[in-house]
Scaffold this motif. Structure first.
Motif, mmCIF file in Angstrom:
data_model
loop_
_atom_site.group_PDB
_atom_site.id
_atom_site.type_symbol
_atom_site.label_atom_id
_atom_site.label_comp_id
_atom_site.label_asym_id
_atom_site.label_seq_id
_atom_site.Cartn_x
_atom_site.Cartn_y
_atom_site.Cartn_z
ATOM 1 N N VAL A 74 0.843 -1.200 0.000
ATOM 2 C CA VAL A 74 0.000 0.000 0.000
ATOM 3 C C VAL A 74 0.880 1.253 0.000
ATOM 4 N N ALA A 75 1.964 1.239 0.771
ATOM 5 C CA ALA A 75 2.885 2.380 0.810
ATOM 6 C C ALA A 75 3.535 2.606 -0.549
ATOM 7 N N ILE A 76 3.946 1.532 -1.208
ATOM 8 C CA ILE A 76 4.560 1.648 -2.529
ATOM 9 C C ILE A 76 3.556 2.200 -3.535
ATOM 10 N N GLY A 77 2.326 1.697 -3.497
ATOM 11 C CA GLY A 77 1.286 2.207 -4.394
ATOM 12 C C GLY A 77 0.993 3.674 -4.149
ATOM 13 N N THR A 78 0.993 4.067 -2.880
ATOM 14 C CA THR A 78 0.746 5.467 -2.534
ATOM 15 C C THR A 78 1.855 6.364 -3.072
ATOM 16 N N ILE A 79 3.089 5.939 -2.907
ATOM 17 C CA ILE A 79 4.227 6.722 -3.419
ATOM 18 C C ILE A 79 4.175 6.809 -4.940
ATOM 19 N N ASP A 80 3.886 5.672 -5.593
ATOM 20 C CA ASP A 80 3.739 5.691 -7.055
ATOM 21 C C ASP A 80 2.643 6.669 -7.473
ATOM 22 N N GLY A 81 1.514 6.653 -6.752
ATOM 23 C CA GLY A 81 0.404 7.551 -7.061
ATOM 24 C C GLY A 81 0.754 9.011 -6.833
ATOM 25 N N LEU A 82 1.486 9.293 -5.754
ATOM 26 C CA LEU A 82 1.921 10.671 -5.487
ATOM 27 C C LEU A 82 2.778 11.201 -6.628
ATOM 28 N N ILE A 83 3.729 10.398 -7.055
ATOM 29 C CA ILE A 83 4.651 10.814 -8.121
ATOM 30 C C ILE A 83 3.912 10.952 -9.450
ATOM 31 N N ASP A 84 3.121 9.935 -9.783
ATOM 32 C CA ASP A 84 2.393 9.950 -11.051
ATOM 33 C C ASP A 84 1.370 11.089 -11.090
ATOM 34 N N GLY A 85 0.655 11.288 -9.993
ATOM 35 C CA GLY A 85 -0.318 12.375 -9.933
ATOM 36 C C GLY A 85 0.340 13.735 -10.048
ATOM 37 N N ALA A 86 1.500 13.889 -9.403
ATOM 38 C CA ALA A 86 2.216 15.164 -9.483
ATOM 39 C C ALA A 86 2.678 15.453 -10.908
ATOM 40 N N ILE A 87 3.171 14.446 -11.583
ATOM 41 C CA ILE A 87 3.603 14.624 -12.972
ATOM 42 C C ILE A 87 2.409 14.976 -13.854
ATOM 43 N N ALA A 88 1.302 14.269 -13.670
ATOM 44 C CA ALA A 88 0.093 14.550 -14.463
ATOM 45 C C ALA A 88 -0.429 15.964 -14.184
ATOM 46 N N GLY A 89 -0.436 16.386 -12.918
ATOM 47 C CA GLY A 89 -0.881 17.732 -12.574
ATOM 48 C C GLY A 89 0.021 18.800 -13.166
ATOM 49 N N LEU A 90 1.315 18.558 -13.136
ATOM 50 C CA LEU A 90 2.284 19.484 -13.714
ATOM 51 C C LEU A 90 2.052 19.640 -15.214
ATOM 52 N N ILE A 91 1.875 18.526 -15.903
ATOM 53 C CA ILE A 91 1.641 18.562 -17.353
ATOM 54 C C ILE A 91 0.323 19.258 -17.663
ATOM 55 N N LEU A 92 -0.715 18.948 -16.898
ATOM 56 C CA LEU A 92 -2.018 19.573 -17.121
ATOM 57 C C LEU A 92 -1.936 21.095 -16.937
ATOM 58 N N ALA A 93 -1.301 21.558 -15.866
ATOM 59 C CA ALA A 93 -1.178 22.991 -15.620
ATOM 60 C C ALA A 93 -0.324 23.657 -16.697
ATOM 61 N N TRP A 94 0.743 23.000 -17.119
ATOM 62 C CA TRP A 94 1.605 23.552 -18.167
ATOM 63 C C TRP A 94 0.836 23.698 -19.473
#
Length: 97
Positions: A58-78
């Motif tokens: 669960v911790a690994i999935g959460t970290i993966d989600g944090l990183i992936d979500g941050a990248i997606a949010g960055l791209i969306l805002a850009w």
């Protein structure tokens, strides 16, 4: 038009997606039938996240989600900022001819 903050959008999207994986993962630890399709889907996308139903997973999935979500949010805002047009200091819409 207002410009989006890249940093704020990355943080918000990362917390949202990582939090979703965390919530479903924790509930799945208590109720094994809960969210199995979601967990199978996310485990097929993230190479280190497995359906083994452990706290570490669960911790690994959460970290993966944090990183992936941050990248997606960055791209969306850009993309929003790039294609939304920019206003000049007088408030007029500035577009190149």
């Amino acid at each position: 038009m207002m410009r989006l903050s890249l940093k704020a959008m990355a943080i918000a999207a990362g917390l949202l997606w990582g939090g979703a994986i965390l919530c479903v993962g924790v509930i799945n630890l208590a109720v094994p039938s809960y969210g199995t399709n979601f967990i199978q889907l996310t485990s097929s996308v993230y190479p280190w996240f497995h359906t083994s139903r452990t706290i570490g997973n669960v911790a690994i999935g959460t970290i993966d989600g944090l990183i992936d979500g941050a990248i997606a949010g960055l791209i969306l805002a850009w993309l929003y900022n790039a294609f939304g047009g920019a206003r000049t200091h007088t408030g007029e819409l500035h577009r190149e001819a």
